[in-house]
Design a protein around this motif. Structure first.
Motif, PDB file in Angstrom:
ATOM      1  N   LEU A 230       0.830  -1.206   0.000  1.00 13.43           N
ATOM      2  CA  LEU A 230       0.000   0.000   0.000  1.00 13.43           C
ATOM      3  C   LEU A 230       0.866   1.259   0.000  1.00 13.43           C
ATOM      4  O   LEU A 230       0.592   2.224  -0.728  1.00 13.43           O
ATOM      5  CB  LEU A 230      -0.923  -0.010   1.222  1.00 13.43           C
ATOM      6  CG  LEU A 230      -1.916   1.153   1.341  1.00 13.43           C
ATOM      7  CD1 LEU A 230      -2.854   1.173   0.142  1.00 13.43           C
ATOM      8  CD2 LEU A 230      -2.704   1.047   2.650  1.00 13.43           C
ATOM      9  N   ILE A 231       1.933   1.238   0.804  1.00  9.98           N
ATOM     10  CA  ILE A 231       2.847   2.390   0.864  1.00  9.98           C
ATOM     11  C   ILE A 231       3.542   2.591  -0.485  1.00  9.98           C
ATOM     12  O   ILE A 231       3.678   3.723  -0.968  1.00  9.98           O
ATOM     13  CB  ILE A 231       3.886   2.182   1.986  1.00  9.98           C
ATOM     14  CG1 ILE A 231       3.198   2.248   3.357  1.00  9.98           C
ATOM     15  CG2 ILE A 231       4.991   3.235   1.900  1.00  9.98           C
ATOM     16  CD1 ILE A 231       4.116   1.934   4.513  1.00  9.98           C
ATOM     17  N   GLY A 237       3.558   5.393  -6.881  1.00 10.58           N
ATOM     18  CA  GLY A 237       2.633   5.297  -8.004  1.00 10.58           C
ATOM     19  C   GLY A 237       2.770   3.980  -8.745  1.00 10.58           C
ATOM     20  O   GLY A 237       2.454   3.886  -9.935  1.00 10.58           O
ATOM     21  N   GLU A 238       3.225   2.954  -8.044  1.00 12.22           N
ATOM     22  CA  GLU A 238       3.457   1.636  -8.632  1.00 12.22           C
ATOM     23  C   GLU A 238       2.134   0.877  -8.723  1.00 12.22           C
ATOM     24  O   GLU A 238       1.496   0.611  -7.710  1.00 12.22           O
ATOM     25  CB  GLU A 238       4.467   0.860  -7.788  1.00 12.22           C
ATOM     26  CG  GLU A 238       4.702  -0.565  -8.207  1.00 12.22           C
ATOM     27  CD  GLU A 238       5.274  -0.679  -9.607  1.00 12.22           C
ATOM     28  OE1 GLU A 238       4.576  -1.262 -10.471  1.00 12.22           O
ATOM     29  OE2 GLU A 238       6.390  -0.194  -9.833  1.00 12.22           O
ATOM     30  N   SER A 239       1.744   0.535  -9.948  1.00 11.05           N
ATOM     31  CA  SER A 239       0.479  -0.175 -10.140  1.00 11.05           C
ATOM     32  C   SER A 239       0.574  -1.649  -9.744  1.00 11.05           C
ATOM     33  O   SER A 239      -0.450  -2.295  -9.521  1.00 11.05           O
ATOM     34  CB  SER A 239       0.023  -0.057 -11.606  1.00 11.05           C
ATOM     35  OG  SER A 239       1.030  -0.555 -12.479  1.00 11.05           O
ATOM     36  N   HIS A 240       1.795  -2.173  -9.685  1.00 11.98           N
ATOM     37  CA  HIS A 240       2.006  -3.573  -9.303  1.00 11.98           C
ATOM     38  C   HIS A 240       3.041  -3.637  -8.166  1.00 11.98           C
ATOM     39  O   HIS A 240       4.183  -4.065  -8.375  1.00 11.98           O
ATOM     40  CB  HIS A 240       2.473  -4.402 -10.492  1.00 11.98           C
ATOM     41  CG  HIS A 240       1.523  -4.397 -11.649  1.00 11.98           C
ATOM     42  ND1 HIS A 240       0.326  -5.097 -11.638  1.00 11.98           N
ATOM     43  CD2 HIS A 240       1.580  -3.772 -12.852  1.00 11.98           C
ATOM     44  CE1 HIS A 240      -0.303  -4.906 -12.778  1.00 11.98           C
ATOM     45  NE2 HIS A 240       0.432  -4.104 -13.529  1.00 11.98           N
TER      46      HIS A 240
END
Length: 409
Positions: A230-231, A237-240
């Motif tokens: 989550l952090i 902005g990491e989608s994965h």
């Protein structure tokens, strides 16, 4: 074959050997201890040469690209906040979940360990800079010397150009050697896992620490699959975000089985580079700094254990002032564990008990049998934090060359 698969095979073989081989005799145990010591030495063998040249070239590049200040701020901010998060999580879990009391013991310890701040400061600046490369446990003196060399070279780029080229070349060679050692460490996992399993079986027979270990395992899973992803998603902005957790698999396994932060560091550096694509200018400095200072896992485990000790000594409710005290000192003292790549967790717990006073000075003895396993949990927390934290720093400094998941090592 992926490194984490090799390590799993080694760990499974070690568990099988621990349940099959007759390792009850003293001679067999001494032989296993010797093999384990050699495996740890093997894992740490390429570390100092790699760190010196790698940190030097990374600091040169950071200063040349005017990223030194930004990288430093993000690194230490992440270290401080992650440690505070782990301490808060440990205290909250220990307060909500009331673990069983541990029976009191009348044994005493003739030798009481302590954290010697003066000794730490002396080690930072030995009589000669080259002496800083001789420390086999404390990596900060090497980091300081290498950082000064790399930063100083940036003042006169023309004169330093040949040296920088040589250092960069040696860094690449040292990295290749380190990679070779991390591959062979899969074989060493057999011995490490065998010893860990024997210790765990012995600990399990006491019937005293089962729920404590389950709680620590749940917290580790919670961090790995909920909190840290989550952090990463919010800050990077990491989608994965689970890519980072996947890249952390082998370092976490090595840390959990060995309980050794210095032995785990080469794995962190390699996975940060080859799996996550963190550029050398950040990869070369963040992982060593996290290994030295980000010991939030030790702070978390010590906080939980100290709550257990307080409840074992007294049936009274723990006051908020005591909880704040535990959190503050666990947080603060964790930054002084850099010279203890193994055993720092139990040392921190010992110092907490002695500092708290009031008849609790010998409370750490209640958990002495569980100290090796507790240290393994702390090392796993720290490895996960180092991988996550370094990725955050790299993302905030635009130092990532994204790798495809199939190319992860």
């Amino acid at each position: 074959m992926k490194i984490w698969i090799k390590y799993i095979i080694g760990i499974v073989l070690g568990i099988g050997l621990a349940n099959v081989l007759p390792l009850g005799s003293k001679s067999a145990q001494d032989g296993l201890d010797f093999i384990v010591e050699m495996v740890i030495r093997f894992g740490r063998y390429p570390l100092i040469p790699l760190l010196f040249f790698s940190i030097s070239t990374a600091c040169y590049k950071l200063r040349d690209e005017k990223l030194m200040m930004k990288t430093g701020i993000w690194t230490f901010l992440t270290i401080i906040l992650s440690t505070a998060l782990l301490v808060a999580l440990g205290l909250l879990a220990a307060i909500i979940i009331k673990l069983p009391r541990i029976p009191m013991t009348i044994e005493s310890s003739s030798e009481i360990p302590a954290i010697n701040i003066q000794s730490i400061i002396r080690q930072l600046f030995p009589y000669t800079g080259f002496h800083s490369l001789l420390s086999d446990n404390f990596l900060l003196p090497c980091f300081i010397f290498a950082g000064l060399v790399g930063s100083g070279a940036n003042d006169d780029k023309h004169a330093a150009a040949p040296a920088v080229a040589v250092f960069d070349s040696i860094t690449r060679v040292a990295y290749i050697v380190m990679s070779f050692f991390t591959e062979l460490l899969a074989i060493g996992m057999i011995a490490l896992s065998c010893r860990w399993t024997i210790g765990f079986i012995t600990l399990r027979k006491t019937g005293l620490y089962g729920q404590l270990l389950v709680l620590l395992l749940v917290l580790l899973v919670l961090l790995a699959f909920v909190v840290y992803p989550l952090i990463i998603r919010i800050l990077c902005g990491e989608s994965h975000p689970f890519r980072v957790i996947y890249a952390s698999a082998a370092p976490i396994m090595a840390a959990f089985i060995s309980g050794e932060s210095n032995m785990t560091l080469p794995l962190l550096i390699r996975h940060g580079n080859e799996s996550l694509g963190i550029r050398h200018r950040v990869n070369g400095v963040t992982y060593p700094l996290f290994s030295i200072f980000a010991r939030g896992g030790a702070a978390l485990v010590s906080s939980v254990c100290f709550i257990v000790i307080l409840r074992s000594y007294s049936m009274l409710e723990i006051k908020m002032s005591a909880i704040i005290w535990i959190g503050f000192w666990s947080f603060l003292l964790s930054f002084l564990l850099g010279e203890h790549p193994a055993g720092g967790t139990f040392l921190l717990l010992t110092v907490l008990c002695i500092k708290y006073g009031g008849g609790y000075e010998a409370g750490y003895l209640l958990l002495r049998e569980a100290a090796p396993v507790l240290g393994c949990f702390a090392a796993a927390f720290d490895a996960l934090t180092a991988m996550t934290g370094s990725y955050i720093v790299a993302a905030r400094t635009d130092s990532i060359e994204r790798q495809e998941l199939r190319k992860f090592i």
